[in-house]
Motif scaffolding. Structure first.
Motif, PDB file in Angstrom:
ATOM      1  N   HIS A   1       0.824  -1.208   0.000  1.00  0.00           N
ATOM      2  CA  HIS A   1       0.000   0.000   0.000  1.00  0.00           C
ATOM      3  C   HIS A   1       0.861   1.263   0.000  1.00  0.00           C
ATOM      4  CE1 HIS A   1       0.983   0.385   4.304  1.00  0.00           C
ATOM      5  NE2 HIS A   1       0.814  -0.935   4.332  1.00  0.00           N
ATOM      6  N   ASN A   2       0.246   2.378  -0.285  1.00  0.00           N
ATOM      7  CA  ASN A   2       0.994   3.629  -0.469  1.00  0.00           C
ATOM      8  C   ASN A   2       1.428   4.298   0.836  1.00  0.00           C
ATOM      9  OD1 ASN A   2      -1.428   4.733   0.450  1.00  0.00           O
ATOM     10  ND2 ASN A   2      -2.082   5.389  -1.590  1.00  0.00           N
ATOM     11  N   LEU A   3       1.102   3.693   1.976  1.00  0.00           N
ATOM     12  CA  LEU A   3       1.521   4.260   3.257  1.00  0.00           C
ATOM     13  C   LEU A   3       2.700   3.517   3.881  1.00  0.00           C
ATOM     14  CD1 LEU A   3      -1.966   4.988   4.892  1.00  0.00           C
ATOM     15  CD2 LEU A   3      -0.460   6.581   3.685  1.00  0.00           C
ATOM     16  N   LYS A   4       3.143   2.433   3.263  1.00  0.00           N
ATOM     17  CA  LYS A   4       4.246   1.656   3.828  1.00  0.00           C
ATOM     18  C   LYS A   4       5.517   2.487   3.818  1.00  0.00           C
ATOM     19  CE  LYS A   4       6.587  -2.820   3.626  1.00  0.00           C
ATOM     20  NZ  LYS A   4       6.431  -3.038   5.092  1.00  0.00           N
ATOM     21  N   LYS A   5       6.218   2.495   4.947  1.00  0.00           N
ATOM     22  CA  LYS A   5       7.342   3.408   5.115  1.00  0.00           C
ATOM     23  C   LYS A   5       8.686   2.825   4.698  1.00  0.00           C
ATOM     24  CE  LYS A   5       5.278   6.268   8.762  1.00  0.00           C
ATOM     25  NZ  LYS A   5       3.911   5.763   8.552  1.00  0.00           N
ATOM     26  N   ASP A   6       8.873   1.502   4.822  1.00  0.00           N
ATOM     27  CA  ASP A   6      10.179   0.933   4.507  1.00  0.00           C
ATOM     28  C   ASP A   6      10.160   0.215   3.163  1.00  0.00           C
ATOM     29  OD1 ASP A   6       8.472  -0.917   5.919  1.00  0.00           O
ATOM     30  OD2 ASP A   6      10.127  -2.335   5.909  1.00  0.00           O
TER      31      ASP A   6
END
Length: 249
Positions: free
Chosen positions: A141-146
């Motif tokens: 998804h577009n919110l994954k940080k790593d």
């Protein structure tokens, strides 16, 4: 079983809370999370020193930056720990390994049963197909940080093990005249929408391609895996464990 849930106000934390509501075996007695106004049946703290509730196990689905505080609390209170967070540095991984000398810790970048079975499958394929090129593609998804995902790193470790640790990682490609080194494994990250998680390992040979893909259709598979890990780790001696220890793949 009383759980201290780290990351209680995050998306995975909320999923675990929903799953636990349907299970009599597990009770979330307290949480660590942001002050977001999210209502729960248990207290949510931002400081570990404020926790006074009874805790049998610590379950971490939060952020890698919290690991030192999590380990400190778990060791000082002699509580078994399940770490399901990704994005750790090598230094932080050594910190986890050192802490496992004092408490039982189950550490995995992915709590899915299917992914942990896939790790064995791709290791065997890598060994059985020595002339095939290997690429790893992960989508989230577009919110994954790593990036790349912890699971993609686990998959690389597995295919590398199948080739006697002779492979090397290459994160994406850009430019020209990029002749492929036979030892390289391209690892590619896709980010968009609400993709829960998709991982593909591609073995490309002469005139044939074999792809193995795992698709997570909801976060519940990770929540159920995390709770299974809690059930396991509370009965273990001091040491460092992973999901393979549970399922004996």
């Amino acid at each position: 079983m009383n759980i201290l849930l780290i990351g209680a106000t995050g998306s995975m934390g909320k999923t675990i809370i929903d799953v636990c509501k349907k299970l009599d075996e597990f009770k979330i007695s307290a949480g660590i999370g942001e002050n977001s106004g999210f209502e729960t049946s248990f207290p949510i703290y931002q400081d570990f020193s404020l926790i006074k509730e009874e805790v049998d196990v610590v379950l971490d689905f939060s952020n890698h930056r919290l690991i030192s505080d999590i380990l400190k609390f778990s060791i000082e209170n002699n509580k078994p720990l399940v770490i399901a967070t990704t994005g750790y540095t090598e230094e932080q991984i050594r910190e986890i390994e050192e802490a496992s000398k004092y408490i039982p810790i189950l550490f995995s970048g992915n709590m899915s049963i299917g992914i942990n079975l896939l790790l064995n499958v791709v290791e065997n394929l890598s060994k059985s197909l020595p002339e095939f090129d290997i690429e790893i593609i992960e989508k989230h998804h577009n919110l994954k940080k790593d990036s790349p995902s912890g699971t993609a790193r686990m998959l690389f470790k597995s295919v590398n093990s199948g080739r006697d640790n002779s492979l090397k990682e290459l994160y994406g490609r850009e430019g020209s005249n990029l002749s492929r080194d036979k030892r390289e494994v391209g690892i590619h990250a896709v980010r968009g929408g609400t993709i829960v998680g998709e991982h593909t390992v591609m073995f490309s040979g002469l005139d044939e391609v074999l792809e193995v893909t795992h698709i997570a259709q909801s976060k519940k598979i990770f929540a159920n895996g995390g709770l299974t890990a809690c059930r396991y780790i509370v009965n273990q001696e001091v040491g460092l464990y992973n999901m393979k220890d549970i399922f004996k793949f």
